[in-house]
Design a protein around this motif. Structure first.
Motif, PDB file in Angstrom:
ATOM      1  N   MET A 198       0.793  -1.701   4.188  1.00  0.00           N
ATOM      2  CA  MET A 198      -0.362  -2.547   4.479  1.00  0.00           C
ATOM      3  C   MET A 198      -0.786  -2.434   5.919  1.00  0.00           C
ATOM      4  O   MET A 198      -1.462  -3.286   6.442  1.00  0.00           O
ATOM      5  CB  MET A 198       0.003  -3.985   4.182  1.00  0.00           C
ATOM      6  CG  MET A 198       0.179  -4.116   2.713  1.00  0.00           C
ATOM      7  SD  MET A 198      -0.651  -5.442   2.033  1.00  0.00           S
ATOM      8  CE  MET A 198       0.723  -6.175   1.235  1.00  0.00           C
ATOM      9  N   SER A 199      -0.328  -1.366   6.589  1.00  0.00           N
ATOM     10  CA  SER A 199      -0.725  -1.226   7.973  1.00  0.00           C
ATOM     11  C   SER A 199      -2.025  -0.447   8.104  1.00  0.00           C
ATOM     12  O   SER A 199      -2.504  -0.237   9.202  1.00  0.00           O
ATOM     13  CB  SER A 199       0.392  -0.539   8.759  1.00  0.00           C
ATOM     14  OG  SER A 199       0.611   0.741   8.214  1.00  0.00           O
ATOM     15  N   ASP A 200      -2.590   0.029   6.968  1.00  0.00           N
ATOM     16  CA  ASP A 200      -3.883   0.709   7.007  1.00  0.00           C
ATOM     17  C   ASP A 200      -4.939  -0.305   7.452  1.00  0.00           C
ATOM     18  O   ASP A 200      -5.176  -1.307   6.771  1.00  0.00           O
ATOM     19  CB  ASP A 200      -4.214   1.255   5.601  1.00  0.00           C
ATOM     20  CG  ASP A 200      -5.405   2.185   5.648  1.00  0.00           C
ATOM     21  OD1 ASP A 200      -6.319   1.925   6.456  1.00  0.00           O
ATOM     22  OD2 ASP A 200      -5.416   3.173   4.891  1.00  0.00           O
ATOM     23  N   MET A 226      -7.581  -1.646   5.059  1.00  0.00           N
ATOM     24  CA  MET A 226      -7.228  -2.376   3.845  1.00  0.00           C
ATOM     25  C   MET A 226      -7.230  -3.888   4.085  1.00  0.00           C
ATOM     26  O   MET A 226      -6.707  -4.360   5.087  1.00  0.00           O
ATOM     27  CB  MET A 226      -5.829  -1.949   3.365  1.00  0.00           C
ATOM     28  CG  MET A 226      -5.521  -2.445   1.962  1.00  0.00           C
ATOM     29  SD  MET A 226      -3.762  -2.373   1.543  1.00  0.00           S
ATOM     30  CE  MET A 226      -3.465  -0.638   1.513  1.00  0.00           C
ATOM     31  N   THR A 243      -5.900  -7.563   3.677  1.00  0.00           N
ATOM     32  CA  THR A 243      -4.529  -8.013   3.465  1.00  0.00           C
ATOM     33  C   THR A 243      -4.435  -8.788   2.144  1.00  0.00           C
ATOM     34  O   THR A 243      -5.447  -9.229   1.599  1.00  0.00           O
ATOM     35  CB  THR A 243      -4.049  -8.928   4.612  1.00  0.00           C
ATOM     36  OG1 THR A 243      -4.759 -10.160   4.514  1.00  0.00           O
ATOM     37  CG2 THR A 243      -4.280  -8.295   5.977  1.00  0.00           C
TER      38      THR A 243
END
Lengths: 558, 71
Positions: B1-3, B6, B8
């Motif tokens: 989820m560090s993109d 994206m 959260t």
């Protein structure tokens, strides 16, 4: 019984949930580019995300319905499943086992068995796990269709195919990432959709003290409202089990076997972005796990009081002379929830069923692809091919689950075998993992034959009691016992047999050199010190707080 | 989820709770004016109104958490 009537508002809530989870699958598709993204959610999650998913993967609707019903049947002893039957194991996983799991960069629990022992142990466990997940997934699907048919009057086939199809769409598109997203949404839906039942029950009956008081008035010779004070004598508690059965069977073997080795839950911790987050995953989850009894145990106790009060008009369903304990929660929803809230309650149950199936299928596609397909069938598969295989395995897994659900429909006693399946796979595996991680001289052959002996003995003990080959009291070492007590003791014996055979064979077979086991076994692995890390950033700090809350709850409800 | 592109998970949780809370709230308002044929225990407290409102408030908080975490 009359089925629950739904208003257009309720329908809108249910339909919007289906649209929402499919939308999430489509949205996350563009972020799922590699097999690591698909099977491990890219190893990018924070400890909060991984922790909530870790807990939610276990929090299926079958569990909520079943545990509320079990409380009606056995009383407050069911809280042991949430406290001693979960918390110590979760903390042990976070503090002691996760460094070996996470640092070895394995993609699955069978993957650790390959590194620590050999290929045959990995494949044995991989096949057993894949079989178990699909069976559990199918039985979940069957149970969901049964609940929807009984309480809402929905068509059995349609509800099963629609929910299975929805899960197939979002897991095939974006794998573990979408499974984790929907599991976290499910977590919030369960609290918002079901906690109100407990609140209303407390308001109607005058609070927790009144509920306990009235249950105690109903059962004078057997305690239904204590955790330990009536565990010295099996005849004095509703579950008919002694403290030794709870501690050894549930608190040690079943709990540690499930929470530390079942890939369904451990996979969520593998998706964490770093080792600290992975260690924090089960520790954070333990706090939320301890709160779940405030939904399920309370509703079970509320149902006991209402069912014994003729003026309340509340009775559980009766299927051909047998009380349907699983009807406890749905019937309380009918009692308390007006329009809108009914849709929310049903959506919470639906979300629980579907997230449970998605969890099983995402664990299955990983073990199938890495531990069976890549390990045995196609060793040189490219990353792109593995991603494709993961999607194929997802669809195949869903179809097999649906087939299992139809099988369960025509052969309902398959439900009875569920507990046997869990203790068949998880209890001996915990012995293998424990010895493998903490005793360096355990050999590959010792682990393999120990696992085979543990699995076979667990299944044999189940069949032996089922078909009266010998008396159940031989397993439970008590003249009185319940099915639940037998489950606890069977798990303990399977674990012990696995330990004895593993140690015995290891003493006679060739050991692996110590240098090959660095990073896999405690004592041979340099341990990273977190002495320089501030206290509030250390996983051990939160584990101690969790342990203190756990002890406090046990003392309060002693 | 560090993109960074994206959304959260908290965004989706917030959106879901806002949507479902709003529908539950509206069902409660509707039932104030058109009382249902079947009476549930404690219905006089209009739980769908205040519980739906609570869900919307929690959904809004989740949405704010997402805004704070999104670069």
């Amino acid at each position: 019984m009359h089925t629950i009537g739904l208003t257009p508002f309720d329908w809108l809530i249910i339909v919007s949930y289906f649209g929402f989870v499919i939308g999430i699958g489509i949205y996350l598709r563009s972020f799922t580019r590699s097999h690591e993204d698909f099977f491990l959610a890219g190893r990018k999650n924070s400890s909060w995300v991984a922790g909530l998913a870790f807990l939610s993967a276990n929090l299926g609707a079958l569990e909520l319905l079943g545990m509320a019903g079990n409380t009606f049947k056995y009383g407050m002893f069911v809280a042991h499943f949430y406290w001693i039957g979960a918390v110590p194991a979760m903390l042990f996983l976070g503090i002691y086992m996760m460094p070996f799991y996470y640092s070895s960069k394995i993609k699955s629990v069978p993957g650790y068995l390959k590194l620590r022992f050999d290929e045959k142990t990995r494949v044995l466990n991989g096949i057993a796990f894949a079989f178990m997940t699909l069976l559990v997934s199918g039985i979940n699907l069957y149970a969901m269709a049964l609940v929807l048919h009984t309480f809402i009057g929905w068509n059995w086939d349609l509800s099963m195919w629609v929910s299975a199809g929805t899960v197939a769409v979002y897991v095939t598109l974006s794998g573990l990432l979408s499974a984790i997203f929907t599991e976290i949404i499910q977590f919030f839906l369960i609290w918002f959709g079901l906690f109100l039942v407990a609140i209303f029950g407390m308001i109607e009956l005058g609070g927790i003290d009144q509920i306990f008081h009235r249950v105690n008035e109903l059962y004078t010779s057997v305690s239904y409202t204590t955790l330990w004070s009536s565990s010295g004598d099996a005849t004095r508690n509703g579950m008919m089990v002694t403290w030794s059965g709870i501690v050894l069977g549930l608190g040690f073997v079943l709990s540690f076997g499930y929470w530390t080795t079942d890939f369904l839950v451990v996979q969520r911790a593998f998706s964490a972005k770093d080792l600290r987050s992975a260690r924090m995953t089960p520790i954070l989850a333990s706090f939320f796990k301890m709160a779940i009894p405030f939904i399920v145990i309370l509703t079970g106790l509320i149902a006991i009081v209402l069912a014994h009060d003729p003026k309340s008009g509340f009775t559980l369903l009766n299927d051909g002379g047998q009380i349907n304990y699983d009807s406890t929660l749905p019937l309380l929803i009918v009692r308390y929830y007006p329009a809108g809230l009914v849709g929310l309650g049903i959506t919470a149950l639906l979300a629980g069923f579907m997230a449970g199936q998605a969890g099983n299928v995402s664990a299955f596609n990983t073990v199938w692809t890495y531990d069976i397909y890549q390990s045995v069938i196609n060793r040189n598969a490219s990353g792109k091919h593995l991603l494709w295989m993961g999607r194929v395995a997802t669809i195949a897994g869903i179809l097999i689950s649906v087939g299992t659900a139809y099988w369960a429909k025509s052969f309902p006693s398959i439900m009875d075998y569920m507990q046997a399946i869990f203790s068949w796979v998880n209890a001996p595996l915990f012995a293998t993992m424990l010895l493998g991680m903490f005793v360096w001289w355990i050999t590959p052959n010792g682990a393999f034959w120990g696992l085979v002996a543990g699995m076979c003995s667990s299944f044999f003990l189940y069949l032996a009691v089922k078909f009266d080959w010998f008396a159940q009291s031989l397993i439970t070492m008590s003249s009185v016992q319940s099915d639940m007590a037998a489950n606890f003791w069977r798990a303990w014996w399977a674990w012990l047999i696995c330990v004895l055979v593993t140690v015995g064979v290891s003493l006679l077979t060739k050991r692996r050199p110590k240098e090959e086991l660095v990073g896999l076994v405690k004592g041979l692995t340099p341990e990273a010190s977190d002495r320089d890390v501030p206290l509030v950033r250390r996983p051990a700090f939160y584990a101690v707080i969790s342990l203190a809350v756990f002890l406090l709850l046990n003392i309060i409800f002693w | 989820m560090s993109d960074p592109r994206m959304k959260t998970i908290w965004f989706f949780v917030g959106l879901m709770l806002l949507l479902m809370g709003a529908l539950t709230f509206l069902a409660g308002i509707y039932q104030i004016f058109v009382p249902p044929a079947t009476h549930t225990i404690l219905a006089e407290s209009h739980p769908n109104v205040w519980w739906g409102g609570l869900m919307m408030a929690f959904g809004a908080i989740m949405y704010l958490v997402d805004r704070k975490q999104t670069p």
